[in-house]
Design a protein around this motif. Sequence first.
Motif, PDB file in Angstrom:
ATOM      1  N   ARG A 222      26.224  30.604  54.908  1.00 60.55           N
ATOM      2  CA  ARG A 222      26.021  31.880  54.253  1.00 60.55           C
ATOM      3  C   ARG A 222      27.342  32.647  54.299  1.00 60.55           C
ATOM      4  NH1 ARG A 222      27.398  32.592  58.687  1.00 60.55           N
ATOM      5  NH2 ARG A 222      26.585  33.820  60.426  1.00 60.55           N
ATOM      6  N   TRP A 223      27.474  33.600  53.385  1.00 56.41           N
ATOM      7  CA  TRP A 223      28.717  34.352  53.329  1.00 56.41           C
ATOM      8  C   TRP A 223      28.429  35.802  52.983  1.00 56.41           C
ATOM      9  CZ3 TRP A 223      29.777  36.452  48.484  1.00 56.41           C
ATOM     10  CH2 TRP A 223      29.119  35.866  47.400  1.00 56.41           C
ATOM     11  N   THR A 224      29.333  36.676  53.454  1.00 53.89           N
ATOM     12  CA  THR A 224      29.256  38.092  53.116  1.00 53.89           C
ATOM     13  C   THR A 224      30.276  38.435  52.037  1.00 53.89           C
ATOM     14  OG1 THR A 224      28.499  38.618  55.352  1.00 53.89           O
ATOM     15  CG2 THR A 224      29.358  40.441  54.044  1.00 53.89           C
ATOM     16  N   PHE A 225      31.461  37.806  52.110  1.00 54.70           N
ATOM     17  CA  PHE A 225      32.495  38.000  51.098  1.00 54.70           C
ATOM     18  C   PHE A 225      32.990  36.648  50.608  1.00 54.70           C
ATOM     19  CE2 PHE A 225      32.573  41.841  53.664  1.00 54.70           C
ATOM     20  CZ  PHE A 225      32.568  42.838  52.693  1.00 54.70           C
ATOM     21  N   TRP A 226      33.303  36.612  49.319  1.00 57.45           N
ATOM     22  CA  TRP A 226      33.791  35.397  48.676  1.00 57.45           C
ATOM     23  C   TRP A 226      35.130  35.703  48.007  1.00 57.45           C
ATOM     24  CZ3 TRP A 226      31.289  33.379  43.486  1.00 57.45           C
ATOM     25  CH2 TRP A 226      32.034  32.292  42.999  1.00 57.45           C
ATOM     26  N   GLN A 227      36.189  35.051  48.479  1.00 57.44           N
ATOM     27  CA  GLN A 227      37.491  35.160  47.816  1.00 57.44           C
ATOM     28  C   GLN A 227      37.527  34.106  46.716  1.00 57.44           C
ATOM     29  OE1 GLN A 227      41.369  33.619  49.495  1.00 57.44           O
ATOM     30  NE2 GLN A 227      41.662  35.799  49.910  1.00 57.44           N
ATOM     31  N   TYR A 228      37.434  34.549  45.482  1.00 53.05           N
ATOM     32  CA  TYR A 228      37.240  33.605  44.379  1.00 53.05           C
ATOM     33  C   TYR A 228      38.482  33.402  43.509  1.00 53.05           C
ATOM     34  CZ  TYR A 228      36.279  37.896  41.655  1.00 53.05           C
ATOM     35  OH  TYR A 228      36.341  39.145  41.056  1.00 53.05           O
ATOM     36  N   SER A 229      39.531  34.182  43.727  1.00 51.23           N
ATOM     37  CA  SER A 229      40.748  33.994  42.944  1.00 51.23           C
ATOM     38  C   SER A 229      41.944  34.536  43.707  1.00 51.23           C
ATOM     39  CB  SER A 229      40.645  34.711  41.587  1.00 51.23           C
ATOM     40  OG  SER A 229      41.875  34.613  40.867  1.00 51.23           O
ATOM     41  N   SER A 230      43.090  33.898  43.512  1.00 50.30           N
ATOM     42  CA  SER A 230      44.357  34.414  44.044  1.00 50.30           C
ATOM     43  C   SER A 230      45.282  34.851  42.916  1.00 50.30           C
ATOM     44  CB  SER A 230      45.049  33.339  44.891  1.00 50.30           C
ATOM     45  OG  SER A 230      45.310  32.186  44.105  1.00 50.30           O
ATOM     46  N   THR A 231      44.750  34.870  41.699  1.00 50.36           N
ATOM     47  CA  THR A 231      45.574  35.170  40.521  1.00 50.36           C
ATOM     48  C   THR A 231      44.996  36.324  39.712  1.00 50.36           C
ATOM     49  OG1 THR A 231      44.396  33.397  39.338  1.00 50.36           O
ATOM     50  CG2 THR A 231      46.524  32.844  40.332  1.00 50.36           C
ATOM     51  N   GLY A 232      44.384  37.287  40.417  1.00 49.11           N
ATOM     52  CA  GLY A 232      43.775  38.408  39.728  1.00 49.11           C
ATOM     53  C   GLY A 232      44.806  39.400  39.196  1.00 49.11           C
ATOM     54  N   ILE A 233      44.422  40.084  38.134  1.00 51.28           N
ATOM     55  CA  ILE A 233      45.245  41.119  37.524  1.00 51.28           C
ATOM     56  C   ILE A 233      44.385  42.367  37.382  1.00 51.28           C
ATOM     57  CG2 ILE A 233      46.584  41.788  35.488  1.00 51.28           C
ATOM     58  CD1 ILE A 233      47.041  38.781  34.986  1.00 51.28           C
ATOM     59  N   ILE A 234      44.834  43.479  37.983  1.00 50.11           N
ATOM     60  CA  ILE A 234      44.050  44.702  38.018  1.00 50.11           C
ATOM     61  C   ILE A 234      44.942  45.879  37.651  1.00 50.11           C
ATOM     62  CG2 ILE A 234      42.655  46.241  39.472  1.00 50.11           C
ATOM     63  CD1 ILE A 234      42.034  43.864  41.259  1.00 50.11           C
ATOM     64  N   PRO A 235      44.504  46.766  36.760  1.00 48.56           N
ATOM     65  CA  PRO A 235      45.278  47.970  36.475  1.00 48.56           C
ATOM     66  C   PRO A 235      45.578  48.734  37.764  1.00 48.56           C
ATOM     67  CG  PRO A 235      43.508  47.738  34.879  1.00 48.56           C
ATOM     68  CD  PRO A 235      43.283  46.684  35.930  1.00 48.56           C
ATOM     69  N   GLY A 236      46.832  49.145  37.913  1.00 52.79           N
ATOM     70  CA  GLY A 236      47.245  49.870  39.097  1.00 52.79           C
ATOM     71  C   GLY A 236      47.929  49.001  40.137  1.00 52.79           C
ATOM     72  N   ILE A 237      47.876  47.686  39.961  1.00 52.14           N
ATOM     73  CA  ILE A 237      48.498  46.771  40.921  1.00 52.14           C
ATOM     74  C   ILE A 237      49.540  45.927  40.200  1.00 52.14           C
ATOM     75  CG2 ILE A 237      48.115  44.881  42.540  1.00 52.14           C
ATOM     76  CD1 ILE A 237      45.289  45.900  42.946  1.00 52.14           C
ATOM     77  N   VAL A 238      50.767  45.976  40.691  1.00 51.25           N
ATOM     78  CA  VAL A 238      51.840  45.181  40.106  1.00 51.25           C
ATOM     79  C   VAL A 238      51.761  43.766  40.652  1.00 51.25           C
ATOM     80  CG1 VAL A 238      54.329  44.910  39.924  1.00 51.25           C
ATOM     81  CG2 VAL A 238      53.326  47.197  39.842  1.00 51.25           C
TER      82      VAL A 238
END
Length: 262
Positions: A222-238
């Motif tokens: 079972r899991w509480t958090f899932w890290q599903y990507s290391s290549t995310g792009i989000i406004p506000g983050i360079v």
Amino acid sequence: MTLTRRLAFLALLALAACGAPRASVPPAEIGALFAPNFDDSHPVFFPGRRPARYPVHGIDVARFQSSVDWNTARRNGVNFAFIKATEGGDLLDAEFKNHWRGAGQAGVARGAYHFYYFCTTPEAQAAWFIRNVPRGNMLPPVLDMEWNPFSPTCATVRPPGQDVRDQMRRWLNIVTAHYGQKPIIYTTPRFYRENELGKFDDYEFWLRSTAKRPSETFPGERWTFWQYSSTGIIPGIVGKVDLNAFTGSRAEWSQWVAARAR
């Protein structure tokens, strides 16, 4: 105001205020959850298997994310952030204080993580984490357990599984006693398998699985958090950033934060 929303309000208000100047979050947004407006430079999940089916998302950051506009990131779906604090027994992440302060001011639920080294005792590493991470009004601490192929001194130090689990227990017990809550264990598929981390059935897990669902990569866990990507792009983050999902609904998130934040 519903009970769920009231709990979220109180928990996130405390998180935003701890150890930082007054939060810059407008009153109407305190406790609000934002839908993810994320992109991915290398998506791998297909319809019906996408992490987007989970409503609460967040990120983890370290010195590699040197420019974060936390208010913009939050409004684009960064509801929580796990921030790298320490590594081994003497390394403090260069961006920890900036990220910790910025996330708090933006009202992002924040937690700190420690990257474990096998060349330093768990007692020394726990003491280093405690020295650098403020106590009070935070998400559970995180113990990051994975093999480290990049260290010039520790890359080849790989104890047997029983020793690994013993060291983990010692670190976890010290940190639990200090912060008043049990840490979360972060791990990778290989490390989990080789060291039988399924035996930590009394702890919550944050699992890395960027090509398959956790149920495929960590069968039966079972899991509480899932890290599903290391290549995310989000406004506000360079630049690119790790993307994570919480296991439950919005209501379950609010209840979890109210119960686990200290």
